[in-house]
Design an enzyme around this catalytic site. Structure first.
Site, PDB file in Angstrom:
ATOM      1  N   ASP A   8     -29.500  -1.298   8.659  1.00 23.32           N
ATOM      2  CA  ASP A   8     -28.206  -1.346   7.957  1.00 23.32           C
ATOM      3  C   ASP A   8     -27.806  -2.769   7.563  1.00 23.32           C
ATOM      4  O   ASP A   8     -27.259  -3.005   6.483  1.00 23.32           O
ATOM      5  CB  ASP A   8     -27.079  -0.820   8.867  1.00 23.32           C
ATOM      6  CG  ASP A   8     -27.154   0.664   9.134  1.00 23.32           C
ATOM      7  OD1 ASP A   8     -27.989   1.351   8.518  1.00 23.32           O
ATOM      8  OD2 ASP A   8     -26.369   1.141   9.975  1.00 23.32           O
ATOM      9  N   HIS A   9     -28.068  -3.717   8.483  1.00 21.79           N
ATOM     10  CA  HIS A   9     -27.513  -5.053   8.241  1.00 21.79           C
ATOM     11  C   HIS A   9     -28.345  -5.900   7.292  1.00 21.79           C
ATOM     12  O   HIS A   9     -27.905  -6.974   6.877  1.00 21.79           O
ATOM     13  CB  HIS A   9     -27.196  -5.736   9.562  1.00 21.79           C
ATOM     14  CG  HIS A   9     -26.107  -4.978  10.271  1.00 21.79           C
ATOM     15  ND1 HIS A   9     -24.858  -4.808   9.718  1.00 21.79           N
ATOM     16  CD2 HIS A   9     -26.110  -4.265  11.418  1.00 21.79           C
ATOM     17  CE1 HIS A   9     -24.126  -4.054  10.519  1.00 21.79           C
ATOM     18  NE2 HIS A   9     -24.864  -3.702  11.555  1.00 21.79           N
ATOM     19  N   ARG A  17     -23.607 -10.438  -1.669  1.00 18.15           N
ATOM     20  CA  ARG A  17     -23.694 -11.078  -2.983  1.00 18.15           C
ATOM     21  C   ARG A  17     -23.808 -10.066  -4.124  1.00 18.15           C
ATOM     22  O   ARG A  17     -23.956 -10.429  -5.271  1.00 18.15           O
ATOM     23  CB  ARG A  17     -24.912 -12.014  -3.020  1.00 18.15           C
ATOM     24  CG  ARG A  17     -24.686 -13.328  -2.308  1.00 18.15           C
ATOM     25  CD  ARG A  17     -23.646 -14.163  -3.055  1.00 18.15           C
ATOM     26  NE  ARG A  17     -23.315 -15.388  -2.358  1.00 18.15           N
ATOM     27  CZ  ARG A  17     -23.893 -16.560  -2.580  1.00 18.15           C
ATOM     28  NH1 ARG A  17     -24.856 -16.671  -3.454  1.00 18.15           N
ATOM     29  NH2 ARG A  17     -23.508 -17.612  -1.924  1.00 18.15           N
ATOM     30  N   ARG A  48     -20.490   0.859   3.058  1.00 23.97           N
ATOM     31  CA  ARG A  48     -20.329  -0.601   3.197  1.00 23.97           C
ATOM     32  C   ARG A  48     -21.665  -1.313   3.369  1.00 23.97           C
ATOM     33  O   ARG A  48     -21.780  -2.482   3.087  1.00 23.97           O
ATOM     34  CB  ARG A  48     -19.390  -0.931   4.351  1.00 23.97           C
ATOM     35  CG  ARG A  48     -19.987  -0.677   5.700  1.00 23.97           C
ATOM     36  CD  ARG A  48     -19.066  -1.168   6.795  1.00 23.97           C
ATOM     37  NE  ARG A  48     -17.902  -0.317   6.943  1.00 23.97           N
ATOM     38  CZ  ARG A  48     -17.266  -0.159   8.103  1.00 23.97           C
ATOM     39  NH1 ARG A  48     -17.674  -0.797   9.173  1.00 23.97           N
ATOM     40  NH2 ARG A  48     -16.225   0.629   8.201  1.00 23.97           N
ATOM     41  N   THR A  99     -18.035  -1.300  13.643  1.00 24.35           N
ATOM     42  CA  THR A  99     -19.254  -0.531  13.881  1.00 24.35           C
ATOM     43  C   THR A  99     -18.830   0.698  14.676  1.00 24.35           C
ATOM     44  O   THR A  99     -17.650   0.840  15.006  1.00 24.35           O
ATOM     45  CB  THR A  99     -20.300  -1.376  14.649  1.00 24.35           C
ATOM     46  OG1 THR A  99     -21.463  -0.587  14.879  1.00 24.35           O
ATOM     47  CG2 THR A  99     -19.773  -1.867  15.992  1.00 24.35           C
ATOM     48  N   THR A 100     -19.771   1.596  14.953  1.00 21.69           N
ATOM     49  CA  THR A 100     -19.417   2.801  15.703  1.00 21.69           C
ATOM     50  C   THR A 100     -18.829   2.371  17.050  1.00 21.69           C
ATOM     51  O   THR A 100     -19.452   1.626  17.797  1.00 21.69           O
ATOM     52  CB  THR A 100     -20.673   3.660  15.923  1.00 21.69           C
ATOM     53  OG1 THR A 100     -21.402   3.697  14.703  1.00 21.69           O
ATOM     54  CG2 THR A 100     -20.310   5.057  16.346  1.00 21.69           C
ATOM     55  N   GLU A 150     -28.062  10.751  21.938  1.00 20.17           N
ATOM     56  CA  GLU A 150     -28.254   9.302  22.013  1.00 20.17           C
ATOM     57  C   GLU A 150     -27.127   8.755  22.870  1.00 20.17           C
ATOM     58  O   GLU A 150     -25.948   8.917  22.532  1.00 20.17           O
ATOM     59  CB  GLU A 150     -28.237   8.657  20.615  1.00 20.17           C
ATOM     60  CG  GLU A 150     -28.477   7.140  20.715  1.00 20.17           C
ATOM     61  CD  GLU A 150     -28.561   6.444  19.368  1.00 20.17           C
ATOM     62  OE1 GLU A 150     -29.123   7.025  18.403  1.00 20.17           O
ATOM     63  OE2 GLU A 150     -28.058   5.305  19.291  1.00 20.17           O
ATOM     64  N   HIS A 212     -28.400  -4.530  14.906  1.00 20.82           N
ATOM     65  CA  HIS A 212     -27.740  -5.805  14.623  1.00 20.82           C
ATOM     66  C   HIS A 212     -28.459  -6.993  15.244  1.00 20.82           C
ATOM     67  O   HIS A 212     -28.680  -8.005  14.576  1.00 20.82           O
ATOM     68  CB  HIS A 212     -26.276  -5.741  15.092  1.00 20.82           C
ATOM     69  CG  HIS A 212     -25.495  -6.931  14.692  1.00 20.82           C
ATOM     70  ND1 HIS A 212     -25.220  -7.976  15.540  1.00 20.82           N
ATOM     71  CD2 HIS A 212     -24.958  -7.281  13.490  1.00 20.82           C
ATOM     72  CE1 HIS A 212     -24.531  -8.902  14.896  1.00 20.82           C
ATOM     73  NE2 HIS A 212     -24.354  -8.497  13.658  1.00 20.82           N
TER      74      HIS A 212
HETATM   75  N1  PXP Z   1     -27.010   3.898  17.585  1.00 18.92           N
HETATM   76  C1  PXP Z   1     -25.883   4.241  16.919  1.00 18.92           C
HETATM   77  C2  PXP Z   1     -25.454   5.658  16.976  1.00 18.92           C
HETATM   78  C3  PXP Z   1     -25.177   3.300  16.164  1.00 18.92           C
HETATM   79  O1  PXP Z   1     -24.061   3.665  15.503  1.00 18.92           O
HETATM   80  C4  PXP Z   1     -25.670   1.984  16.079  1.00 18.92           C
HETATM   81  C5  PXP Z   1     -24.962   0.982  15.226  1.00 18.92           C
HETATM   82  O2  PXP Z   1     -25.143   1.305  13.886  1.00 18.92           O
HETATM   83  C6  PXP Z   1     -26.852   1.681  16.780  1.00 18.92           C
HETATM   84  C7  PXP Z   1     -27.484   2.644  17.535  1.00 18.92           C
HETATM   85  C8  PXP Z   1     -27.452   0.321  16.724  1.00 18.92           C
HETATM   86  O3  PXP Z   1     -26.561  -0.566  17.310  1.00 18.92           O
HETATM   87  P1  PXP Z   1     -26.804  -2.114  17.111  1.00 18.92           P
HETATM   88  O4  PXP Z   1     -26.711  -2.402  15.656  1.00 18.92           O
HETATM   89  O5  PXP Z   1     -25.691  -2.740  17.907  1.00 18.92           O
HETATM   90  O6  PXP Z   1     -28.163  -2.412  17.680  1.00 18.92           O
END
Ligand code: PXP
Length: 240
Positions: A8-9, A17, A48, A99-100, A150, A212
């Site tokens: 994602d990041h 940008r 996002r 974040t979540t 999870e 992240h």
């Molecule tokens: N698992 C879930 C359900 C998440 O929402 C996230 C964050 O997007 C992650 C794992 C990964 O977390 P991190 O980016 O802090 O490693």
């Protein structure tokens, strides 16, 4: 233990940008070539970071175990039914959060959660619920028809160090409950080189999802080196 890398990041950096790089699809390819066991992406309602075309391209172009993280909404369930990733992880989603922020409230989730799980199962997708390491939540996940959970590791990984042992004990106990409920057990959120080891040592947990930290540290180390180092810490703590 599988390492699913959340890209994602990479999209967050690209979107800063508004251009085309760095590309999360290329990142996903590099992660797989560097030893990752799967790719996770979270398509948020506000788009996002990951955008629809990123998810579509990763699904089409990157041979991997794709874990599509999503809120239980009609839009996301329809997307999963169309793309048929190997796995979906249903998460709570709030507009303003960075974040979540916590696990799903499985007890008060409303009827659509059960419908979403049933539809994903019918599409042949392994469905997991992102929940707190709590016995009642795990049993509820089973009753709702999920095949996996999870466990939220954020409180363990990001909380004060003096509480870490107690939080880890909750995760160990939860993995035991998941085994007795015959649910696949995954874990993730906030994990780093320093905190992944004790999670890897829990034999009942078969997958960690890390985003992240891996993407951040790869600014300094590069993605292949960061993935190799994370895999090696997991293997050492797994006893192999
Ligand atoms: N698992 C879930 C359900 C998440 O929402 C996230 C964050 O997007 C992650 C794992 C990964 O977390 P991190 O980016 O802090 O490693």
């Amino acid at each position: 233990m599988r390492l699913s890398v959340n890209v994602d990041h990479v999209a967050t950096l690209r979107n800063a940008r508004g251009g085309h790089f760095p590309c999360p699809v290329e990142a996903a390819k590099l992660c797989m070539a560097s030893g990752a066991d799967g790719i996770t992406v979270h398509l948020r309602e506000d788009r996002r970071h990951i955008r629809d075309h990123d998810l579509e391209r990763i699904s089409a172009e990157v041979p991997c175990r794709l874990n599509f993280e999503m809120a239980a909404t009609e839009e996301m369930v329809a997307m999963a039914e169309r793309l048929r990733p190997q796995a979906c992880c249903i998460v709570p989603e709030k507009r303003a959060e960075l974040t979540t922020e916590g696990g799903l409230d499985v007890h008060n989730a409303g009827p659509f959660l059960a419908e979403a799980i049933a539809r994903l199962n019918a599409a042949g997708i392994e469905t997991s619920l992102f929940i707190e390491p709590d016995a009642a939540a795990i049993s509820a996940a089973r009753q709702l028809g999920a095949q996996a959970i999870e466990l939220h590791t954020g409180t363990y990984a990001e909380g004060p160090p003096h509480q870490r042992a107690a939080q880890l004990a909750r995760i160990v106990a939860a993995a035991g409950v998941a085994a007795s409920e015959r649910l696949h057990c995954h874990a993730g959120h906030g994990l780093t080189y320093d905190t992944v080891g004790p999670i890897a040592a829990i034999s009942g947990i078969i997958e960690v999802s890390i985003g992240h930290f891996l993407i951040s540290t790869s600014v300094f180390e590069g993605l292949p080196a960061a993935i190799a180092r994370m895999k090696s810490i997991i293997a050492q703590n797994r006893g192999g």
